[in-house]
Write an enzyme that holds these catalytic residues in place. Structure first.
Site, PDB file in Angstrom:
ATOM      1  N   SER A 242       0.814  -1.209   0.000  1.00 40.29           N
ATOM      2  CA  SER A 242       0.000   0.000   0.000  1.00 40.29           C
ATOM      3  C   SER A 242       0.854   1.269   0.000  1.00 40.29           C
ATOM      4  O   SER A 242       1.731   1.392  -0.839  1.00 40.29           O
ATOM      5  CB  SER A 242      -0.951  -0.064   1.200  1.00 40.29           C
ATOM      6  OG  SER A 242      -2.067   0.708   0.939  1.00 40.29           O
TER       7      SER A 242
ATOM      8  N   HIS B 142      -7.513  -5.858   0.361  1.00 43.90           N
ATOM      9  CA  HIS B 142      -6.294  -5.067   0.515  1.00 43.90           C
ATOM     10  C   HIS B 142      -5.525  -5.586   1.733  1.00 43.90           C
ATOM     11  O   HIS B 142      -5.922  -5.332   2.876  1.00 43.90           O
ATOM     12  CB  HIS B 142      -6.745  -3.618   0.732  1.00 43.90           C
ATOM     13  CG  HIS B 142      -5.652  -2.617   0.759  1.00 43.90           C
ATOM     14  ND1 HIS B 142      -4.934  -2.281  -0.368  1.00 43.90           N
ATOM     15  CD2 HIS B 142      -5.167  -1.846   1.765  1.00 43.90           C
ATOM     16  CE1 HIS B 142      -4.055  -1.341  -0.051  1.00 43.90           C
ATOM     17  NE2 HIS B 142      -4.174  -1.066   1.241  1.00 43.90           N
TER      18      HIS B 142
HETATM   19  C1  GTR Z   1      -5.458   4.413   1.805  1.00 44.18           C
HETATM   20  C2  GTR Z   1      -4.892   5.235   0.691  1.00 44.18           C
HETATM   21  C3  GTR Z   1      -4.167   4.351  -0.271  1.00 44.18           C
HETATM   22  C4  GTR Z   1      -3.268   3.346   0.418  1.00 44.18           C
HETATM   23  C5  GTR Z   1      -3.800   2.879   1.760  1.00 44.18           C
HETATM   24  C6  GTR Z   1      -2.796   2.209   2.692  1.00 44.18           C
HETATM   25  O1  GTR Z   1      -6.229   5.127   2.682  1.00 44.18           O
HETATM   26  O2  GTR Z   1      -5.952   5.888   0.060  1.00 44.18           O
HETATM   27  O3  GTR Z   1      -3.461   5.142  -1.201  1.00 44.18           O
HETATM   28  O4  GTR Z   1      -1.985   3.829   0.543  1.00 44.18           O
HETATM   29  O5  GTR Z   1      -4.367   3.880   2.490  1.00 44.18           O
HETATM   30  O6  GTR Z   1      -1.639   2.604   2.805  1.00 44.18           O
HETATM   31  O7  GTR Z   1      -3.224   1.268   3.376  1.00 44.18           O
END
Ligand code: GTR
Length: 422
Positions: free
Chosen positions: A262, A403
């Site tokens: 991420s 995610h």
């Molecule tokens: C989210 C963000 C993403 C990603 C994520 C993370 O809120 O929008 O770009 O980086 O966080 O790091 O888990």
């Protein structure tokens, strides 16, 4: 100051009106038609025909564009970096690993910053290739190993993970162990080095702490418009950890793979782009400002990321908020800066916010640059089915699920790293 006020207003506004303000597009039919910025044509229109011209002309101008307009330049050099092993054990993790914990001190003038590296090396290897990456909540969260030191640095609260009052305690030991397949990594003969990212730069829109402060001139309170945001600071931290790993006899420093999930995947990509000592890089669900193409405006967009996280990129990047068409580059050109080194981009089916298709296409579009070096990229524009990795020097998979970083992800990374890095 103005920037801070503006962002405060925007953030307040967003908390109240966020759903009305930003509707992410998840409809492929609504993805704009746009030209993919060409990798092998320079900004002045010259055609790049071989790896030498790529290295001397095109690569430097792309790197410079990303530095000036996306992630921001590192504004100087350190006066000193020192490394102290503060804890070690030759029989860690049930006798499987050597463990070391290293305190890194970075110095510039009268200012300094410290962060800690947790290093596990497989005992059965004299010199191990290694994955280096950040974690979100502290080194002690990646394992139940009771000897891993709990970070004293500011930490984002997360009640579910047992972190309150912005500091981690014993309560969060091992809470993120499922994201780090340590046994599998060690069994395959790789080492693992991790750092808590908040020790390098706390993840908040506040430039009065962290790495940035070391480089301020007198009276300076925040980086200039073309100077580094937090992602570039985290990338810089990975390079300083690599400085240490180069001195470690049991590490094969020519085989260090930057890894990140991420936002930390964005940092890993930028680290490997700016520091060619990294042997390869793995981007796990890095999304917008990472592997995903910005111009698709699918899921998270440039305007949205710069509003939610004003400190991640340099201020110049804000010129492209709701204005992706004006970008003369896109993120496949960041990925191409990794060439000819191995690159793995991974997505998750339920992580539409990160735009899996945009991550895939971005990896795909790098193939002509890998081709200049006689390396195999991903030539097909057809996305593979879920859980059907494509593994060449450039690799990609989309797995089922959300995610996250899973054992499945690590199993694929290890197969690929054995083939292309070890
Ligand atoms: C989210 C963000 C993403 C990603 C994520 C993370 O809120 O929008 O770009 O980086 O966080 O790091 O888990």
């Amino acid at each position: 100051m103005k920037k801070i006020i503006n962002h405060t207003i925007i953030l307040l506004f967003m908390t109240h009106f966020s759903s009305a303000q930003f509707e992410p597009n998840y409809d492929e039919a609504k993805v704009p038609v746009f030209p993919i910025p060409d990798l092998l044509t320079t900004f002045s229109g010259e055609i790049i025909k071989n790896s030498e011209d790529w290295n001397t002309e095109r690569r430097p101008e792309l790197l410079n564009f990303f530095e000036e307009n996306v992630y921001g330049k590192v504004p100087g050099t350190l006066d000193n970096a020192s490394f102290e092993v503060v804890e070690r054990n030759e029989n860690a993790l049930n006798g499987k690993a050597h463990r070391k914990q290293i305190e890194v001190t970075l110095q510039k003038g009268s200012r300094s910053l410290q962060f800690n590296i947790l290093l596990y090396l497989p005992k059965h290897k004299d010199k191990a290739p290694l994955f280096l990456g950040y974690n979100f909540f502290g080194n002690h969260t990646i394992t139940t190993d009771l000897n891993v030191l709990v970070s004293k640095a500011w930490t984002m609260n997360n009640e579910k993970l047992g972190i309150t009052a912005n500091h981690a305690t014993e309560a969060s030991r091992g809470v993120r162990a499922h994201r780090w397949a340590i046994d599998k990594i060690l069994d395959k003969g790789f080492g693992l080095a991790v750092i808590y990212y908040g020790e390098v730069d706390p993840d908040k829109n506040d430039f009065s702490d962290g790495l940035h402060t070391l480089f301020y001139s007198k009276g300076q309170k925040q980086p200039k418009a073309n100077e580094w945001g937090s992602i570039a600071a985290w990338a810089f931290g990975l390079s300083r950890a690599l400085d240490f790993l180069e001195k470690e006899k049991q590490v094969d420093a020519s085989k260090v793979i930057a890894f990140g999930h991420s936002r930390l995947g964005k940092a890993a990509l930028w680290a490997a782009a700016t520091d060619e000592r990294f042997a390869g890089v793995i981007s796990n669900n890095s999304g917008c400002g990472g592997a995903a193409l910005s111009k698709r405006k699918f899921g998270e967009t440039v305007g949205r990321i710069n509003t939610s996280f004003p400190h991640w990129f340099c201020d110049n990047f804000e010129k492209y908020n709701e204005n992706e068409e004006a970008l003369p580059i896109d993120q496949h050109q960041l990925l191409a800066l990794i060439a000819p080194r191995p690159l793995y981009v991974a997505s998750a089916e339920e992580d539409q916010w990160a735009d899996p298709k945009g991550e895939f296409l971005s990896a795909h579009y790098t193939f002509p640059v890998y081709g200049l070096f006689g390396k195999e990229g991903i030539t097909s524009q057809r996305m593979p089915e879920v859980n059907q990795p494509i593994q060449n020097t450039v690799a990609y998979h989309i797995r089922t699920g959300i995610h996250d970083v899973t054992d499945y992800d690590w199993e694929q990374y290890l197969i690929w790293a054995k083939k292309f890095i070890e």
